[in-house]
Design a protein around this motif. Structure first.
Motif, PDB file in Angstrom:
ATOM      1  N   LEU A  69      -2.460  -8.702  -3.437  1.00 17.05           N
ATOM      2  CA  LEU A  69      -1.638  -7.323  -2.634  1.00 17.05           C
ATOM      3  C   LEU A  69      -2.442  -7.365  -1.248  1.00 17.05           C
ATOM      4  O   LEU A  69      -3.406  -7.524  -0.912  1.00 17.05           O
ATOM      5  N   ARG A  70      -1.309  -7.328  -0.277  1.00 17.58           N
ATOM      6  CA  ARG A  70      -1.788  -7.443   1.243  1.00 17.58           C
ATOM      7  C   ARG A  70      -2.035  -5.897   1.424  1.00 17.58           C
ATOM      8  O   ARG A  70      -1.276  -5.056   1.243  1.00 17.58           O
ATOM      9  N   LEU A  71      -3.122  -5.529   2.193  1.00 20.15           N
ATOM     10  CA  LEU A  71      -3.495  -4.270   2.451  1.00 20.15           C
ATOM     11  C   LEU A  71      -2.521  -3.784   3.739  1.00 20.15           C
ATOM     12  O   LEU A  71      -2.410  -4.723   4.550  1.00 20.15           O
ATOM     13  N   GLU A  72      -2.494  -2.580   3.874  1.00 19.36           N
ATOM     14  CA  GLU A  72      -1.475  -1.992   4.691  1.00 19.36           C
ATOM     15  C   GLU A  72      -2.273  -0.918   5.737  1.00 19.36           C
ATOM     16  O   GLU A  72      -2.849   0.009   5.089  1.00 19.36           O
ATOM     17  N   GLN A  73      -2.200  -1.073   6.938  1.00 19.06           N
ATOM     18  CA  GLN A  73      -3.015  -0.291   7.918  1.00 19.06           C
ATOM     19  C   GLN A  73      -2.902   1.318   7.741  1.00 19.06           C
ATOM     20  O   GLN A  73      -3.354   2.159   7.738  1.00 19.06           O
ATOM     21  N   GLU A  74      -1.428   1.523   7.547  1.00 15.65           N
ATOM     22  CA  GLU A  74      -0.973   3.011   7.560  1.00 15.65           C
ATOM     23  C   GLU A  74      -1.339   3.502   6.150  1.00 15.65           C
ATOM     24  O   GLU A  74      -1.747   4.860   6.274  1.00 15.65           O
ATOM     25  N   GLN A  75      -1.342   2.991   5.010  1.00 12.63           N
ATOM     26  CA  GLN A  75      -1.731   3.152   3.883  1.00 12.63           C
ATOM     27  C   GLN A  75      -3.457   3.598   3.982  1.00 12.63           C
ATOM     28  O   GLN A  75      -3.776   4.546   3.204  1.00 12.63           O
ATOM     29  N   LEU A  76      -4.112   2.886   4.700  1.00  7.00           N
ATOM     30  CA  LEU A  76      -5.584   3.088   4.818  1.00  7.00           C
ATOM     31  C   LEU A  76      -5.969   3.924   5.940  1.00  7.00           C
ATOM     32  O   LEU A  76      -7.343   4.049   6.377  1.00  7.00           O
ATOM     33  N   ARG A  77      -5.170   4.339   6.821  1.00  6.15           N
ATOM     34  CA  ARG A  77      -5.363   4.985   8.104  1.00  6.15           C
ATOM     35  C   ARG A  77      -6.378   6.242   7.854  1.00  6.15           C
ATOM     36  O   ARG A  77      -7.432   6.211   8.609  1.00  6.15           O
ATOM     37  N   VAL A  78      -6.205   7.019   6.867  1.00 10.18           N
ATOM     38  CA  VAL A  78      -7.272   8.052   6.384  1.00 10.18           C
ATOM     39  C   VAL A  78      -8.556   7.593   6.214  1.00 10.18           C
ATOM     40  O   VAL A  78      -9.578   8.207   6.340  1.00 10.18           O
ATOM     41  N   TRP A  79      -8.207   6.763   5.093  1.00 13.39           N
ATOM     42  CA  TRP A  79      -9.677   6.036   4.723  1.00 13.39           C
ATOM     43  C   TRP A  79     -10.423   5.566   5.851  1.00 13.39           C
ATOM     44  O   TRP A  79     -11.893   5.765   5.759  1.00 13.39           O
ATOM     45  N   LEU A  80      -9.895   4.808   6.566  1.00 13.24           N
ATOM     46  CA  LEU A  80     -10.603   4.064   7.638  1.00 13.24           C
ATOM     47  C   LEU A  80     -11.151   4.839   8.821  1.00 13.24           C
ATOM     48  O   LEU A  80     -11.884   4.546   9.507  1.00 13.24           O
ATOM     49  N   ASN A  81     -10.756   6.173   8.858  1.00 11.05           N
ATOM     50  CA  ASN A  81     -11.468   7.224   9.751  1.00 11.05           C
ATOM     51  C   ASN A  81     -12.852   7.267   9.473  1.00 11.05           C
ATOM     52  O   ASN A  81     -13.726   7.891  10.215  1.00 11.05           O
ATOM     53  N   GLU A  82     -13.175   7.398   8.014  1.00 12.87           N
ATOM     54  CA  GLU A  82     -14.520   7.498   7.490  1.00 12.87           C
ATOM     55  C   GLU A  82     -15.247   6.318   7.085  1.00 12.87           C
ATOM     56  O   GLU A  82     -16.400   6.383   6.854  1.00 12.87           O
ATOM     57  N   TYR A  83     -14.394   5.254   6.490  1.00 11.42           N
ATOM     58  CA  TYR A  83     -15.204   4.303   5.683  1.00 11.42           C
ATOM     59  C   TYR A  83     -14.738   2.970   6.295  1.00 11.42           C
ATOM     60  O   TYR A  83     -13.527   2.794   7.011  1.00 11.42           O
ATOM     61  N   SER A  84     -15.475   2.005   6.141  1.00  7.65           N
ATOM     62  CA  SER A  84     -15.153   0.358   6.360  1.00  7.65           C
ATOM     63  C   SER A  84     -14.244  -0.169   5.388  1.00  7.65           C
ATOM     64  O   SER A  84     -14.359   0.449   4.227  1.00  7.65           O
ATOM     65  N   LEU A  85     -13.753  -1.381   5.488  1.00  5.69           N
ATOM     66  CA  LEU A  85     -13.065  -1.836   4.521  1.00  5.69           C
ATOM     67  C   LEU A  85     -14.044  -2.326   3.090  1.00  5.69           C
ATOM     68  O   LEU A  85     -13.875  -2.187   2.122  1.00  5.69           O
ATOM     69  N   GLY A  86     -15.117  -2.661   3.712  1.00  2.00           N
ATOM     70  CA  GLY A  86     -16.424  -3.115   2.873  1.00  2.00           C
ATOM     71  C   GLY A  86     -16.745  -1.940   1.692  1.00  2.00           C
ATOM     72  O   GLY A  86     -16.870  -2.329   0.791  1.00  2.00           O
ATOM     73  N   ASP A  87     -17.099  -0.706   2.515  1.00  2.00           N
ATOM     74  CA  ASP A  87     -17.101   0.476   1.765  1.00  2.00           C
ATOM     75  C   ASP A  87     -16.106   0.689   0.739  1.00  2.00           C
ATOM     76  O   ASP A  87     -16.232   1.030  -0.224  1.00  2.00           O
ATOM     77  N   LEU A  88     -14.872   0.529   1.060  1.00  2.00           N
ATOM     78  CA  LEU A  88     -13.678   0.796   0.249  1.00  2.00           C
ATOM     79  C   LEU A  88     -13.659  -0.211  -1.067  1.00  2.00           C
ATOM     80  O   LEU A  88     -13.430   0.115  -2.155  1.00  2.00           O
ATOM     81  N   TRP A  89     -13.985  -1.529  -0.503  1.00  2.00           N
ATOM     82  CA  TRP A  89     -13.859  -2.504  -1.564  1.00  2.00           C
ATOM     83  C   TRP A  89     -15.090  -2.086  -2.674  1.00  2.00           C
ATOM     84  O   TRP A  89     -14.837  -2.160  -3.971  1.00  2.00           O
ATOM     85  N   ARG A  90     -16.471  -1.893  -2.288  1.00  2.00           N
ATOM     86  CA  ARG A  90     -17.435  -1.600  -3.241  1.00  2.00           C
ATOM     87  C   ARG A  90     -17.237  -0.471  -4.031  1.00  2.00           C
ATOM     88  O   ARG A  90     -17.517  -0.427  -5.081  1.00  2.00           O
ATOM     89  N   SER A  91     -16.414   0.563  -3.432  1.00  2.00           N
ATOM     90  CA  SER A  91     -16.127   1.873  -4.129  1.00  2.00           C
ATOM     91  C   SER A  91     -15.154   1.701  -5.171  1.00  2.00           C
ATOM     92  O   SER A  91     -14.826   2.434  -6.069  1.00  2.00           O
TER      93      SER A  91
END
Length: 216
Positions: free
Chosen positions: A186-208
């Motif tokens: 699955l390729r990540l998409e900027q738009e779908q992650l926009r809200v998450w990335l305002n507060e977290y990094s990709l590594g944070d999201l992966w670990r969670s």
């Protein structure tokens, strides 16, 4: 098509222990156009790169960020052999590859691959983070992005820090999952992650567990 396949480079086995060929003076009759998959021609490739455009300036810039005491590199050709030497700011002599740390050798190999001005059409690198201090991985991410403007690069990693450094380009990250007897990608998409990335990094999201790619 078959000629292009032959040009692909795969770097999977990082042999950085006590006695790999890249620690010893290397033969001068090896190719110098690109790093061999066992890095057995590292000295010849650096000799080529330091004479090519402004590549030596780029290498020096990355090496200075890698190691604050770094001063310069040189390539010694003697007795039918060649090897890379490094010099530190506070040392009068040159340091041969046999005395360099595993991480330094790994960084030299990655630099030879990613700073090359005319890379092959596809480069695959398995776990570039091996042997490197976590603080260096953002530099590796920058080098990967720079190199991706010149060629196609596929990298596998288990490093959340390396993934963190790609938070501004999440579309460059593909998450692999094993499902039954198949693998999904699955390729990540900027738009779908926009809200998450305002507060977290990709590594944070992966670990969670938000991105997938977790074992549990």
């Amino acid at each position: 098509m078959s000629d292009n396949y032959k040009k692909f480079k795969l770097f999977r086995n990082w042999n950085l222990g006590r006695n790999p060929s890249l620690r010893r003076p290397q033969s001068v009759d090896l190719p110098n156009d690109f790093l061999a998959e066992d890095a057995s021609n590292l000295g010849l490739v650096f000799n080529f790169l330091e004479r090519t455009g402004n590549v030596k300036d780029t290498l020096n810039s990355h090496l200075a960020r890698f190691y604050e005491h770094y001063k310069d590199f040189a390539v010694s050709v003697e007795g039918g052999t060649v090897q890379v030497l490094l010099r530190e700011k506070d040392l009068s002599g040159w340091i041969p590859a046999s005395r360099l740390s595993d991480g330094t050798l790994h960084f030299l190999c990655l630099s030879a691959i990613l700073c090359h001005p005319s890379p092959p059409p596809l480069i695959c690198i398995e776990e570039p983070e091996i042997g490197l201090h976590p603080d260096i991985l953002p530099i590796i991410a920058e080098m990967l992005i720079e190199a991706s403007h010149r060629t196609q690069i596929i990298v596998t990693t288990h490093s959340d820090i390396l993934v963190d450094a790609l938070s501004h380009v999440p579309e460059a990250v593909l998450v692999c999952e094993k499902e039954s007897n198949a693998t999904s990608v699955l390729r990540l998409e900027q738009e779908q992650l926009r809200v998450w990335l305002n507060e977290y990094s990709l590594g944070d999201l992966w670990r969670s567990g938000e991105l997938g790619g977790n074992r549990w």
